[in-house]
Motif scaffolding. Structure first.
Motif, mmCIF file in Angstrom:
data_model
loop_
_atom_site.group_PDB
_atom_site.id
_atom_site.type_symbol
_atom_site.label_atom_id
_atom_site.label_comp_id
_atom_site.label_asym_id
_atom_site.label_seq_id
_atom_site.Cartn_x
_atom_site.Cartn_y
_atom_site.Cartn_z
ATOM 1 N N ALA A 140 53.323 -11.602 80.305
ATOM 2 C CA ALA A 140 52.759 -10.258 80.021
ATOM 3 C C ALA A 140 51.096 -10.354 79.209
ATOM 4 O O ALA A 140 51.054 -11.155 78.252
ATOM 5 C CB ALA A 140 53.622 -9.431 79.187
ATOM 6 N N LEU A 141 50.396 -9.573 79.492
ATOM 7 C CA LEU A 141 49.008 -9.472 78.863
ATOM 8 C C LEU A 141 49.132 -8.156 78.283
ATOM 9 O O LEU A 141 49.577 -7.176 78.953
ATOM 10 C CB LEU A 141 47.980 -9.625 79.962
ATOM 11 N N LEU A 142 48.323 -7.846 77.231
ATOM 12 C CA LEU A 142 48.003 -6.561 76.583
ATOM 13 C C LEU A 142 46.582 -6.476 76.432
ATOM 14 O O LEU A 142 45.944 -6.987 75.319
ATOM 15 C CB LEU A 142 48.727 -6.335 75.281
ATOM 16 N N LEU A 143 45.931 -5.682 77.181
ATOM 17 C CA LEU A 143 44.419 -5.629 77.023
ATOM 18 C C LEU A 143 44.276 -4.219 76.364
ATOM 19 O O LEU A 143 44.742 -3.102 76.766
ATOM 20 C CB LEU A 143 43.913 -5.412 78.627
ATOM 21 N N THR A 144 43.343 -4.442 75.237
ATOM 22 C CA THR A 144 43.304 -3.324 74.498
ATOM 23 C C THR A 144 41.574 -3.122 74.283
ATOM 24 O O THR A 144 40.905 -4.014 74.401
ATOM 25 C CB THR A 144 43.588 -3.413 73.059
ATOM 26 N N GLY A 145 41.314 -1.725 73.997
ATOM 27 C CA GLY A 145 39.679 -1.459 74.194
ATOM 28 C C GLY A 145 39.535 0.137 74.015
ATOM 29 O O GLY A 145 40.386 0.709 74.541
ATOM 30 N N PRO A 146 38.230 0.696 73.885
ATOM 31 C CA PRO A 146 38.071 2.217 73.856
ATOM 32 C C PRO A 146 38.420 2.584 75.450
ATOM 33 O O PRO A 146 38.358 1.767 76.329
ATOM 34 C CB PRO A 146 36.517 2.052 73.561
ATOM 35 N N ALA A 147 38.567 3.706 75.494
ATOM 36 C CA ALA A 147 38.606 4.441 76.630
ATOM 37 C C ALA A 147 37.562 4.248 77.614
ATOM 38 O O ALA A 147 36.314 4.030 77.102
ATOM 39 C CB ALA A 147 38.568 6.121 76.567
ATOM 40 N N ARG A 148 37.619 4.109 78.880
ATOM 41 C CA ARG A 148 36.559 3.858 79.940
ATOM 42 C C ARG A 148 35.672 2.356 79.524
ATOM 43 O O ARG A 148 34.581 2.273 80.376
ATOM 44 C CB ARG A 148 35.751 4.856 79.920
ATOM 45 N N VAL A 149 36.374 1.678 78.792
ATOM 46 C CA VAL A 149 35.585 0.415 78.574
ATOM 47 C C VAL A 149 35.589 -0.577 79.821
ATOM 48 O O VAL A 149 34.917 -1.747 79.970
ATOM 49 C CB VAL A 149 35.969 -0.501 77.401
ATOM 50 N N GLY A 150 36.704 -0.417 80.679
ATOM 51 C CA GLY A 150 36.922 -1.180 81.661
ATOM 52 C C GLY A 150 38.056 -2.010 81.683
ATOM 53 O O GLY A 150 38.310 -2.874 82.492
ATOM 54 N N LYS A 151 39.005 -1.557 80.934
ATOM 55 C CA LYS A 151 40.430 -2.176 80.976
ATOM 56 C C LYS A 151 41.107 -2.316 82.079
ATOM 57 O O LYS A 151 41.360 -3.304 82.614
ATOM 58 C CB LYS A 151 41.200 -1.621 79.803
ATOM 59 N N ARG A 152 41.041 -1.110 83.012
ATOM 60 C CA ARG A 152 41.629 -1.120 84.395
ATOM 61 C C ARG A 152 41.040 -2.001 85.284
ATOM 62 O O ARG A 152 41.443 -2.763 86.088
ATOM 63 C CB ARG A 152 41.679 0.454 85.007
ATOM 64 N N ASP A 153 39.488 -2.017 85.273
ATOM 65 C CA ASP A 153 38.839 -3.024 86.029
ATOM 66 C C ASP A 153 39.277 -4.224 86.067
ATOM 67 O O ASP A 153 39.462 -5.164 86.797
ATOM 68 C CB ASP A 153 37.413 -2.772 85.982
ATOM 69 N N VAL A 154 39.250 -4.565 84.690
ATOM 70 C CA VAL A 154 39.639 -6.159 84.226
ATOM 71 C C VAL A 154 40.960 -6.310 84.659
ATOM 72 O O VAL A 154 41.564 -7.559 85.309
ATOM 73 C CB VAL A 154 39.659 -6.401 82.791
ATOM 74 N N ALA A 155 42.067 -5.458 84.671
ATOM 75 C CA ALA A 155 43.491 -5.633 85.145
ATOM 76 C C ALA A 155 43.521 -5.632 86.645
ATOM 77 O O ALA A 155 44.443 -6.782 86.920
ATOM 78 C CB ALA A 155 44.378 -4.284 84.627
ATOM 79 N N LEU A 156 42.849 -4.869 87.214
ATOM 80 C CA LEU A 156 42.659 -5.243 88.533
ATOM 81 C C LEU A 156 42.312 -6.680 89.014
ATOM 82 O O LEU A 156 42.639 -7.297 89.985
ATOM 83 C CB LEU A 156 41.782 -4.107 89.323
#
Length: 311
Positions: A24-40
């Motif tokens: 499991a990874l937990l990616l944290t950061g501000p809204a719209r910073v690109g967390k979902r793009d990184v996850a994909l």
């Protein structure tokens, strides 16, 4: 070869995720910073069957990468909070319920695919990946059900949790995940991203983005919101009738995802006192809309309050 957006803006981070061997990874950061793009991008690199790129990103040409590009990868599941109620209204509270995890607990059939059942199937390529976008909105039951899967994931599955504030995530999820921070990108990287997409320089969009890759992904909606916010603010300053007409126009175009932030961006040159009063008026509007108050009247009240706030 042109780098994909996540590699362009968050390449060093992908170097770390590419060699990650945990559950499991937990990616944290501000809204719209690109967390979902990184996850994909993480899901793509862990399923890539070709030669990875300079940051360990997926090759972009193997069957798995092509499936990701088409948005139809069989080994990917994205779980998000409910956005509407059973009656179709906007949900007042974001929540990922137990029904998202177990089909038998999804009495309202709110989720088409459920985590437990998804992970029972062996991967088509290399690794099944579950992205939980909004880990801070996991209900206690849902989090407890996930824990068992995270500790012993079927077929070596990978969980990627996304959250804005790690303090809001249930501690048992945090303790079982490797945490990585997704930081805003430099302005020059945002500018390069626009240029690679064939876009002309746009200083206002870059300033509004403030390093958040998610803004680029929805730049047309952002531009429309910025234009609408500027028009409305000008109307408010022109006179009472213009303010009320502007309120009616803004109501028709209102985008709750972007207009509040666009308005605050337009007001950035106002005095601190004026901005504080304008913020109060905007918060009152948002509260009224969330309470299903009369939209037309709510926007009129907002226009008059903003007219007073900005002098």
């Amino acid at each position: 070869m042109t780098l994909p957006p996540a590699a362009l803006l968050h390449g060093p981070l992908l170097e770390q995720t590419g060699v990650f061997g945990g559950n499991a990874l937990l990616l944290t950061g501000p809204a719209r910073v690109g967390k979902r793009d990184v996850a994909l991008a993480v899901a793509a690199q862990h399923n890539c069957t070709g030669t990875r790129g300079m940051y360990g990103e997926g090759c972009g040409t193997c069957p798995s990468c092509l499936a990701f590009a088409a948005g139809a990868h069989p080994d990917l599941l994205v779980v998000e909070p409910r956005t509407t109620t059973a009656t179709g209204k906007t949900a007042r509270r974001k929540l990922i319920p137990i029904g998202a995890i177990l089909e038998g607990r999804d009495s309202g059939r709110e989720y088409e695919t459920h985590v437990f059942e998804f992970l029972e199937v062996r991967p088509t390529f290399r690794r099944r990946v579950v992205i939980v976008d909004g880990a801070e909105h996991l209900g206690q039951e849902a989090a407890n059900a996930l824990l068992k899967l995270v500790e012993e994931p079927p077929h070596g599955a990978l969980f990627v949790f996304l959250a804005e504030d790690v303090r809001a995530v249930i501690p048992t999820i945090v303790s079982r995940s490797a945490r990585l921070s997704v930081a805003p990108a430099a302005d020059r990287a945002i500018e390069r991203g626009l240029a690679l997409g064939g876009e002309a320089p746009d200083p206002d969009l870059v300033a509004f983005a403030a390093g958040r890759a998610g803004v680029l992904a929805e730049r047309e909606a952002v531009r429309a919101a910025l234009e609408g916010a500027a028009e409305f603010t000008r109307a408010v300053g022109a006179g009472m009738w213009q303010a009320l007409e502007g309120a009616a126009h803004l109501e028709k175009r209102w985008d709750p995802a972007w207009h509040p932030e666009a308005l605050r961006f337009v007001w950035r040159t106002q005095s601190p006192h004026a901005r504080a009063r304008a913020d109060t008026a905007l918060e009152a509007l948002q509260s009224a809309l969330e309470a299903y108050a009369n939209p037309g009247l709510s926007f009129q009240v907002f226009a008059l309050a903003l007219r007073e706030a900005l002098g």
